[in-house]
Design a protein around this motif. Structure first.
Motif, PDB file in Angstrom:
ATOM      1  N   THR A  60       0.840  -1.191   0.000  1.00 19.37           N
ATOM      2  CA  THR A  60       0.000   0.000   0.000  1.00 19.37           C
ATOM      3  C   THR A  60       0.880   1.248   0.000  1.00 19.37           C
ATOM      4  N   ARG A  61       0.293   2.413   0.289  1.00 22.84           N
ATOM      5  CA  ARG A  61       1.031   3.682   0.369  1.00 22.84           C
ATOM      6  C   ARG A  61       1.465   3.952   1.802  1.00 22.84           C
ATOM      7  N   PHE A  62       2.511   4.733   1.949  1.00 19.38           N
ATOM      8  CA  PHE A  62       2.917   5.152   3.284  1.00 19.38           C
ATOM      9  C   PHE A  62       1.811   5.954   3.953  1.00 19.38           C
ATOM     10  N   ASP A  63       1.128   6.776   3.192  1.00 20.73           N
ATOM     11  CA  ASP A  63       0.047   7.608   3.739  1.00 20.73           C
ATOM     12  C   ASP A  63      -1.320   6.954   3.529  1.00 20.73           C
ATOM     13  N   SER A  66      -4.068   8.414   5.474  1.00 19.64           N
ATOM     14  CA  SER A  66      -4.350   9.838   5.192  1.00 19.64           C
ATOM     15  C   SER A  66      -3.460  10.804   5.954  1.00 19.64           C
ATOM     16  N   ASP A  67      -2.301  10.338   6.466  1.00 22.16           N
ATOM     17  CA  ASP A  67      -1.334  11.271   7.039  1.00 22.16           C
ATOM     18  C   ASP A  67       0.074  10.743   6.790  1.00 22.16           C
ATOM     19  N   TRP A  68       1.057  11.595   7.095  1.00 18.79           N
ATOM     20  CA  TRP A  68       2.461  11.247   6.877  1.00 18.79           C
ATOM     21  C   TRP A  68       3.192  11.019   8.199  1.00 18.79           C
ATOM     22  N   ARG A  69       2.449  10.699   9.231  1.00 14.77           N
ATOM     23  CA  ARG A  69       3.062  10.405  10.521  1.00 14.77           C
ATOM     24  C   ARG A  69       3.592   8.968  10.512  1.00 14.77           C
ATOM     25  N   LEU A 235       1.001   2.766  -9.716  1.00 10.41           N
ATOM     26  CA  LEU A 235       2.341   3.323  -9.587  1.00 10.41           C
ATOM     27  C   LEU A 235       2.280   4.762  -9.081  1.00 10.41           C
ATOM     28  N   VAL A 236       3.120   5.062  -8.099  1.00  6.14           N
ATOM     29  CA  VAL A 236       3.176   6.388  -7.485  1.00  6.14           C
ATOM     30  C   VAL A 236       4.601   6.931  -7.633  1.00  6.14           C
ATOM     31  N   ASP A 237       4.720   8.111  -8.194  1.00  6.74           N
ATOM     32  CA  ASP A 237       6.029   8.738  -8.389  1.00  6.74           C
ATOM     33  C   ASP A 237       6.559   9.238  -7.042  1.00  6.74           C
ATOM     34  N   VAL A 238       7.744   8.791  -6.662  1.00  5.76           N
ATOM     35  CA  VAL A 238       8.377   9.260  -5.429  1.00  5.76           C
ATOM     36  C   VAL A 238       8.523  10.775  -5.444  1.00  5.76           C
ATOM     37  N   PHE A 239       8.691  11.356  -6.644  1.00  3.12           N
ATOM     38  CA  PHE A 239       8.911  12.794  -6.773  1.00  3.12           C
ATOM     39  C   PHE A 239       7.615  13.596  -6.900  1.00  3.12           C
ATOM     40  N   ALA A 240       6.489  12.970  -6.741  1.00  2.17           N
ATOM     41  CA  ALA A 240       5.211  13.679  -6.873  1.00  2.17           C
ATOM     42  C   ALA A 240       5.121  14.827  -5.875  1.00  2.17           C
ATOM     43  N   GLU A 241       4.394  15.847  -6.244  1.00  3.40           N
ATOM     44  CA  GLU A 241       4.201  16.992  -5.347  1.00  3.40           C
ATOM     45  C   GLU A 241       3.583  16.519  -4.038  1.00  3.40           C
ATOM     46  N   ALA A 242       4.155  16.964  -2.924  1.00  6.29           N
ATOM     47  CA  ALA A 242       3.709  16.578  -1.586  1.00  6.29           C
ATOM     48  C   ALA A 242       3.854  15.074  -1.348  1.00  6.29           C
ATOM     49  N   GLY A 243       4.782  14.442  -2.084  1.00  4.17           N
ATOM     50  CA  GLY A 243       5.013  13.015  -1.950  1.00  4.17           C
ATOM     51  C   GLY A 243       6.190  12.687  -1.050  1.00  4.17           C
ATOM     52  N   MET A 244       6.670  11.466  -1.165  1.00  9.56           N
ATOM     53  CA  MET A 244       7.662  10.953  -0.225  1.00  9.56           C
ATOM     54  C   MET A 244       8.976  11.746  -0.256  1.00  9.56           C
ATOM     55  N   TRP A 245       9.488  12.039  -1.464  1.00  7.76           N
ATOM     56  CA  TRP A 245      10.746  12.766  -1.565  1.00  7.76           C
ATOM     57  C   TRP A 245      10.591  14.203  -1.063  1.00  7.76           C
ATOM     58  N   LEU A 249      12.865  16.033   1.857  1.00  6.48           N
ATOM     59  CA  LEU A 249      13.553  17.321   1.736  1.00  6.48           C
ATOM     60  C   LEU A 249      13.067  18.308   2.792  1.00  6.48           C
ATOM     61  N   ASN A 250      11.774  18.309   3.054  1.00 10.74           N
ATOM     62  CA  ASN A 250      11.225  19.242   4.039  1.00 10.74           C
ATOM     63  C   ASN A 250      11.737  18.953   5.446  1.00 10.74           C
TER      64      ASN A 250
END
Length: 370
Positions: A60-63, A66-69, A235-245, A249-250
Motif C-alpha cells: 500500500t502507500r505510506f500515507d 491519510s497522514d504522513w506520521r 504506480l506512485v512517483d516518489v517525486f510527486a508533489e507533496a510526496g515521499m521525496w 527534503l522538508n
C-alpha cells in the motif's frame, strides 16, 4: 516532382517528426513519459501472505491512513483500506534509465517467539534499462533489496556479467499489457524481496497463500482476500508533489523529535505503539529505510543510498559487460533536489551517510549528452 508526390513526401517527413527524431539518418523514437516508462518495466509482483495476519502483507502507500506520521502506521493497520500501490523513481544518463521500484507495508511483523518486528517497511529493486533507440529501452538487469543484502538478476540474453558482485539468477519475464515484465516476489511478515521465485513460499500455486499484483497507471485495487491472483497496483512517483521525496527534503534538517515522517536521512520514524513487540517478539524503532537509505552490508565501495542517489555507480560496480556506459546524469531529481535546497558537503542533511560525498554527487549532473 509532381505536387502530389511533394505532398506525400512532406506528409512522410511530418509523420517522422511526430513519432521520432532524425539522428545519423536513423529515426529514433521519442522517449516515453516517466509514468509510461515505469509502467512498461514494472514488476509483476508475487506477495506471500501469512494467514495469521495477512493484511499486514498487503502492499500500500505510506500515507494509506491519510497522514504522513510515521509512528501511527502500525497502529492504523486495521482502520483504513490497504489499496494497492507501488512507488517508482527514474534517473537518467545518456545511455540508460535507472528505475527504482519499492513496495510499502505498514508492519514488518512476526509470530515467531523471540523474533523482532518493526513499524513501516519498504523494500524494492533497481531496474537497469538501456536506451536502444526505442521509446522504452531494453531491460538489462535488476538489483533487489532483501533486508540488508542486495541480489542481482539478469534476463535471458542480457550482456551483463559478474562484476564486483555475482549475478544471483535469471529473471523470469511474463507478458502483460503489451510488454514483458520481470517477476518479483516478497516474503510474508519480513517482506524481503528477490526475483521470483527466490523469496517466500508463494510461487502462484493453487494451494499456496499469496497475491499476484499487476502494475497499473491509474488503478489501485484492494485484494479480495489473502489469495487473490489478480490485483492491480497503482504506480506512485516518489517525486510527486507533496510526496515521499518532498517530505524528506522538508525534514532533511530537522531532528528526529521534530520530524513527522523521518527519524534521520532515508529512515522512517517508527515506534513501539499499537502493539509492536507485544508478547515474545521485540520491537525495534526507526528501522525502515527508503531507497535513498537502502544499503547492502558487504558490497564494498557502494554506499548507503546509492541505489537511488547514484544507481549508475552501483551498476558499474556490480556488473561487467556494460558496453558504452555513462555515469553522469542528465536527470537525477534526488541530486538536483538536494542541490536546489542548498545542500552540499559543507551543509549536509541531518544523518547523511558519512561515506557519500555530496559535492561529488552534484558534480555528476550535466545538462546534455555530448
Amino acid at each position: 516532382m509532381s505536387l502530389k508526390k511533394l505532398f506525400l513526401v512532406a506528409l512522410g517527413l511530418l509523420a517522422a517528426i511526430v513519432v521520432g527524431i532524425f539522428t545519423d539518418n536513423k529515426v529514433i523514437a521519442q522517449p516515453a513519459t516517466d509514468l509510461a516508462l515505469a509502467l512498461y518495466h514494472a514488476p509483476i509482483h508475487y506477495q506471500d501472505t501469512d494467514s495469521t495476519k495477512y493484511s499486514a502483507d498487503y502492499i500500500t502507500r505510506f500515507d494509506y491512513d491519510s497522514d504522513w506520521r510515521g509512528t501511527n502506521n502500525w497502529d492504523n493497520l486495521f482502520q483504513f483500506p490497504l489499496s494497492s500501490h507501488g512507488y517508482y523513481s527514474i534517473a537518467e544518463t545518456c545511455t540508460h534509465w535507472f528505475i527504482t521500484y519499492s513496495f510499502y507495508h505498514p508492519q514488518d511483523w512476526t509470530d515467531i517467539p523471540f523474533d523482532q518486528e518493526h513499524e513501516n517497511d519498504l523494500e524494492g529493486l533497481l531496474t537497469i534499462v538501456r536506451k536502444d533507440g526505442s521509446a522504452f529501452g531494453k531491460l538489462e538487469g535488476v538489483v533487489t533489496v532483501f533486508h540488508n543484502d542486495f541480489y542481482s538478476y539478469t534476463p535471458t540474453g542480457s550482456p551483463l556479467r559478474n562484476g564486483a558482485e555475482s549475478i544471483d539468477g535469471t529473471l523470469t519475464m511474463n507478458s502483460y499489457s503489451g510488454s514483458l515484465h520481470p517477476l518479483t516476489t516478497q516474503e510474508a511478515k519480513g517482506h524481503g524481496l528477490k526475483a521470483w521465485p527466490d523469496a517466500g513460499n508463494f510461487k502462484g500455486g493453487s494451494r499456496e497463500d499469496g497475491i499476484i499484483y499487476y502494475p497499473s497507471q491509474t488503478t489501485a485495487e484492494l485484494p479480495a482476500s489473502e489469495n487473490d491472483r489478480d490485483v492491480q497496483y497503482q504506480l506512485v512517483d516518489v517525486f510527486a508533489e507533496a510526496g515521499m521525496w518532498q517530505h524528506q527534503l522538508n525534514e532533511a534538517s530537522l531532528s528526529s523529535s521534530s520530524a513527522l515522517t523521518f527519524a534521520s536521512w532515508g529512515t522512517f520514524k517508527g515506534d513501539s505503539s499499537g502493539g509492536c513487540g507485544s508478547g515474545t517478539p521485540t520491537c525495534s524503532t526507526n528501522s525502515a529505510n527508503t531507497p535513498w537509505g537502502w544499503d547492502d552490508s558487504n558490497d564494498g565501495a557502494v554506499y548507503k543510498g546509492e541505489m537511488a542517489l547514484d544507481p549508475a555507480h552501483l551498476t558499474d560496480a556490480y556488473f561487467d559487460g556494460l558496453g558504452t556506459f555513462d555515469t553522469a546524469y542528465i536527470r537525477n531529481q534526488f541530486i538536483q533536489g538536494l542541490k536546489d535546497r542548498g545542500y552540499n558537503s559543507a551543509n549536509l542533511p541531518q544523518g547523511w551517510p558519512t561515506q557519500l560525498n555530496l559535492n561529488s554527487l552534484i558534480g555528476k549532473l550535466k545538462n546534455r549528452c555530448s
